[in-house]
Motif scaffolding. Structure first.
Motif, PDB file in Angstrom:
ATOM      1  N   LYS A  57       0.820  -1.214   0.000  1.00 34.95           N
ATOM      2  CA  LYS A  57       0.000   0.000   0.000  1.00 34.95           C
ATOM      3  C   LYS A  57       0.855   1.266   0.000  1.00 34.95           C
ATOM      4  CE  LYS A  57      -4.280  -1.711   1.827  1.00 34.95           C
ATOM      5  NZ  LYS A  57      -5.409  -1.385   2.680  1.00 34.95           N
ATOM      6  N   PHE A  58       2.061   1.156  -0.488  1.00 36.26           N
ATOM      7  CA  PHE A  58       2.948   2.326  -0.588  1.00 36.26           C
ATOM      8  C   PHE A  58       2.633   3.082  -1.873  1.00 36.26           C
ATOM      9  CE2 PHE A  58       6.935   4.103  -2.351  1.00 36.26           C
ATOM     10  CZ  PHE A  58       7.136   5.084  -1.399  1.00 36.26           C
ATOM     11  N   TYR A  59       2.318   4.369  -1.744  1.00 37.34           N
ATOM     12  CA  TYR A  59       1.948   5.187  -2.901  1.00 37.34           C
ATOM     13  C   TYR A  59       2.856   6.398  -3.062  1.00 37.34           C
ATOM     14  CZ  TYR A  59      -2.252   2.449  -1.969  1.00 37.34           C
ATOM     15  OH  TYR A  59      -3.127   1.425  -1.715  1.00 37.34           O
ATOM     16  N   GLY A  60       4.029   6.384  -2.463  1.00 39.35           N
ATOM     17  CA  GLY A  60       4.940   7.517  -2.530  1.00 39.35           C
ATOM     18  C   GLY A  60       5.660   7.618  -3.859  1.00 39.35           C
ATOM     19  N   CYS A  61       6.468   8.654  -3.961  1.00 42.23           N
ATOM     20  CA  CYS A  61       7.183   8.963  -5.211  1.00 42.23           C
ATOM     21  C   CYS A  61       8.673   9.091  -4.940  1.00 42.23           C
ATOM     22  CB  CYS A  61       6.665  10.269  -5.798  1.00 42.23           C
ATOM     23  SG  CYS A  61       4.914  10.293  -6.125  1.00 42.23           S
ATOM     24  N   GLY A  62       9.322   8.021  -4.604  1.00 44.19           N
ATOM     25  CA  GLY A  62      10.753   8.111  -4.375  1.00 44.19           C
ATOM     26  C   GLY A  62      11.110   7.819  -2.937  1.00 44.19           C
ATOM     27  N   ASN A  63      12.164   8.463  -2.455  1.00 44.23           N
ATOM     28  CA  ASN A  63      12.678   8.205  -1.116  1.00 44.23           C
ATOM     29  C   ASN A  63      13.105   9.512  -0.456  1.00 44.23           C
ATOM     30  OD1 ASN A  63      13.839   6.990   1.170  1.00 44.23           O
ATOM     31  ND2 ASN A  63      15.826   6.948   0.165  1.00 44.23           N
ATOM     32  N   PRO A  64      12.291  10.022   0.489  1.00 43.15           N
ATOM     33  CA  PRO A  64      12.631  11.289   1.140  1.00 43.15           C
ATOM     34  C   PRO A  64      13.485  11.140   2.400  1.00 43.15           C
ATOM     35  CG  PRO A  64      10.480  10.592   1.867  1.00 43.15           C
ATOM     36  CD  PRO A  64      10.967   9.556   0.863  1.00 43.15           C
ATOM     37  N   ILE A  65      13.992   9.938   2.652  1.00 40.93           N
ATOM     38  CA  ILE A  65      14.650   9.657   3.931  1.00 40.93           C
ATOM     39  C   ILE A  65      16.164   9.747   3.800  1.00 40.93           C
ATOM     40  CG2 ILE A  65      14.794   8.018   5.839  1.00 40.93           C
ATOM     41  CD1 ILE A  65      12.290   6.674   4.335  1.00 40.93           C
ATOM     42  N   PRO A  66      16.784  10.628   4.566  1.00 38.81           N
ATOM     43  CA  PRO A  66      18.247  10.717   4.516  1.00 38.81           C
ATOM     44  C   PRO A  66      18.893   9.587   5.311  1.00 38.81           C
ATOM     45  CG  PRO A  66      17.390  12.284   6.114  1.00 38.81           C
ATOM     46  CD  PRO A  66      16.194  11.631   5.455  1.00 38.81           C
ATOM     47  N   LEU A  67      20.093   9.257   4.964  1.00 43.91           N
ATOM     48  CA  LEU A  67      20.874   8.299   5.741  1.00 43.91           C
ATOM     49  C   LEU A  67      21.551   9.069   6.887  1.00 43.91           C
ATOM     50  CD1 LEU A  67      22.531   6.271   2.831  1.00 43.91           C
ATOM     51  CD2 LEU A  67      20.455   5.718   4.119  1.00 43.91           C
ATOM     52  N   GLY A  68      22.141   8.334   7.816  1.00 43.69           N
ATOM     53  CA  GLY A  68      22.873   8.980   8.910  1.00 43.69           C
ATOM     54  C   GLY A  68      21.972   9.646   9.927  1.00 43.69           C
ATOM     55  N   ILE A  69      20.822   9.036  10.220  1.00 40.97           N
ATOM     56  CA  ILE A  69      19.862   9.671  11.147  1.00 40.97           C
ATOM     57  C   ILE A  69      19.712   8.892  12.452  1.00 40.97           C
ATOM     58  CG2 ILE A  69      18.620  10.864   9.317  1.00 40.97           C
ATOM     59  CD1 ILE A  69      16.447   8.679   9.486  1.00 40.97           C
ATOM     60  N   GLU A  70      20.673   8.059  12.771  1.00 41.96           N
ATOM     61  CA  GLU A  70      20.597   7.268  13.994  1.00 41.96           C
ATOM     62  C   GLU A  70      20.367   8.167  15.206  1.00 41.96           C
ATOM     63  OE1 GLU A  70      23.024   3.793  16.407  1.00 41.96           O
ATOM     64  OE2 GLU A  70      23.734   4.450  14.451  1.00 41.96           O
ATOM     65  N   GLY A  71      19.407   7.771  16.040  1.00 41.88           N
ATOM     66  CA  GLY A  71      19.093   8.507  17.260  1.00 41.88           C
ATOM     67  C   GLY A  71      18.217   9.727  17.060  1.00 41.88           C
ATOM     68  N   LYS A  72      17.848  10.030  15.842  1.00 44.41           N
ATOM     69  CA  LYS A  72      17.032  11.222  15.555  1.00 44.41           C
ATOM     70  C   LYS A  72      15.545  10.921  15.723  1.00 44.41           C
ATOM     71  CE  LYS A  72      20.541  13.727  14.220  1.00 44.41           C
ATOM     72  NZ  LYS A  72      21.053  14.783  15.073  1.00 44.41           N
ATOM     73  N   ASP A  73      14.755  11.984  15.888  1.00 46.03           N
ATOM     74  CA  ASP A  73      13.299  11.900  15.952  1.00 46.03           C
ATOM     75  C   ASP A  73      12.747  12.433  14.637  1.00 46.03           C
ATOM     76  OD1 ASP A  73      13.248  10.953  18.657  1.00 46.03           O
ATOM     77  OD2 ASP A  73      13.717  12.989  19.313  1.00 46.03           O
ATOM     78  N   VAL A  74      11.990  11.577  13.946  1.00 49.17           N
ATOM     79  CA  VAL A  74      11.514  11.863  12.598  1.00 49.17           C
ATOM     80  C   VAL A  74       9.994  12.014  12.601  1.00 49.17           C
ATOM     81  CG1 VAL A  74      11.366  10.974  10.230  1.00 49.17           C
ATOM     82  CG2 VAL A  74      13.443  10.588  11.584  1.00 49.17           C
ATOM     83  N   LEU A  75       9.518  12.990  11.863  1.00 51.99           N
ATOM     84  CA  LEU A  75       8.094  13.220  11.652  1.00 51.99           C
ATOM     85  C   LEU A  75       7.809  13.037  10.172  1.00 51.99           C
ATOM     86  CD1 LEU A  75       5.282  14.285  12.578  1.00 51.99           C
ATOM     87  CD2 LEU A  75       6.185  16.606  12.194  1.00 51.99           C
ATOM     88  N   ASP A  76       6.808  12.216   9.842  1.00 51.67           N
ATOM     89  CA  ASP A  76       6.446  11.962   8.453  1.00 51.67           C
ATOM     90  C   ASP A  76       5.047  12.497   8.194  1.00 51.67           C
ATOM     91  OD1 ASP A  76       6.094  11.046   5.845  1.00 51.67           O
ATOM     92  OD2 ASP A  76       6.098   8.925   6.378  1.00 51.67           O
ATOM     93  N   LEU A  77       4.933  13.430   7.259  1.00 48.26           N
ATOM     94  CA  LEU A  77       3.649  14.027   6.910  1.00 48.26           C
ATOM     95  C   LEU A  77       2.988  13.229   5.801  1.00 48.26           C
ATOM     96  CD1 LEU A  77       4.599  17.820   6.800  1.00 48.26           C
ATOM     97  CD2 LEU A  77       3.953  16.414   8.764  1.00 48.26           C
ATOM     98  N   GLY A  78       1.779  12.756   6.065  1.00 52.00           N
ATOM     99  CA  GLY A  78       1.078  11.941   5.077  1.00 52.00           C
ATOM    100  C   GLY A  78       1.707  10.570   4.982  1.00 52.00           C
ATOM    101  N   SER A  79       1.850   9.918   6.109  1.00 47.56           N
ATOM    102  CA  SER A  79       2.606   8.661   6.190  1.00 47.56           C
ATOM    103  C   SER A  79       1.940   7.482   5.500  1.00 47.56           C
ATOM    104  CB  SER A  79       2.866   8.307   7.655  1.00 47.56           C
ATOM    105  OG  SER A  79       1.646   8.219   8.374  1.00 47.56           O
TER     106      SER A  79
END
Length: 180
Positions: A57-79
């Motif tokens: 059910k993935f309907y996205g257009c590519g990959n908006p996720i950067p590498l090197g984000i260990e330990g970070k808090d991520v917010l995804d709009l329209g997940s």
């Protein structure tokens, strides 16, 4: 939802299409939702570990996720079904967190139902949650100010009838030095 004005027709159309019309990515009515190139090998490896119900059910257009984000808090709009959140959860590791915001109950159900299975694959319980809400009203969805290091969105901001509200909400949610 007074601040969203006369946007109900847009929300109804988007909810209907992504929540009821589409049952899998094979049902997409356009080829606009495609990637120009394959994601990084690390991301491709993670995608293979995500439960098929989420990937289907993935309907996205590519990959908006950067590498090197260990330990970070991520917010995804329209997940949506959560695929990008699942990838981000693997990349942030057990010390980071990921919150997905979506207005589509059917997509959120898929996202929520697969967290435990993914945790088994990861070998730890990810700090991964999905909340119901509009990306124009992040505070109403429970997103607090200065709670995210990174905000991602995979072709969803473009569907918003009020991008100014979206960007203000992102600005409020991001910590100092945070990135969209």
């Amino acid at each position: 939802m007074a601040s969203l004005g006369d946007s109900n027709a847009v929300y109804s159309s988007v909810k209907d299409y992504y929540g009821k019309v589409l049952e899998s990515s094979k049902d997409l009515k356009t080829s606009a939702c495609t990637a120009g190139a394959a994601p990084h090998a690390i991301v491709r490896k993670i995608i293979k570990t995500i439960p098929s119900a989420v990937n289907d059910k993935f309907y996205g257009c590519g990959n908006p996720i950067p590498l090197g984000i260990e330990g970070k808090d991520v917010l995804d709009l329209g997940s949506g079904s959560g695929r990008d959140c699942y990838v981000a959860a693997a990349l942030v590791g057990p010390q980071g967190s990921v919150t997905g915001v979506d207005m589509t109950d059917e997509q959120l159900q898929t996202a929520r139902e697969n967290i435990d299975a993914f945790g088994t694959t990861l070998g730890y319980t990810p700090k991964l949650k999905f909340v119901t809400g509009y990306i124009e009203e992040l505070k109403a969805a429970g997103i607090t100010d200065s709670s995210a290091d990174i905000c991602i969105s995979n072709c969803v901001i473009n569907l918003s009838p009020n991008k100014k509200l979206v960007l203000q909400g992102v600005f409020d949610a991001l910590r100092s030095g945070g990135e969209l």
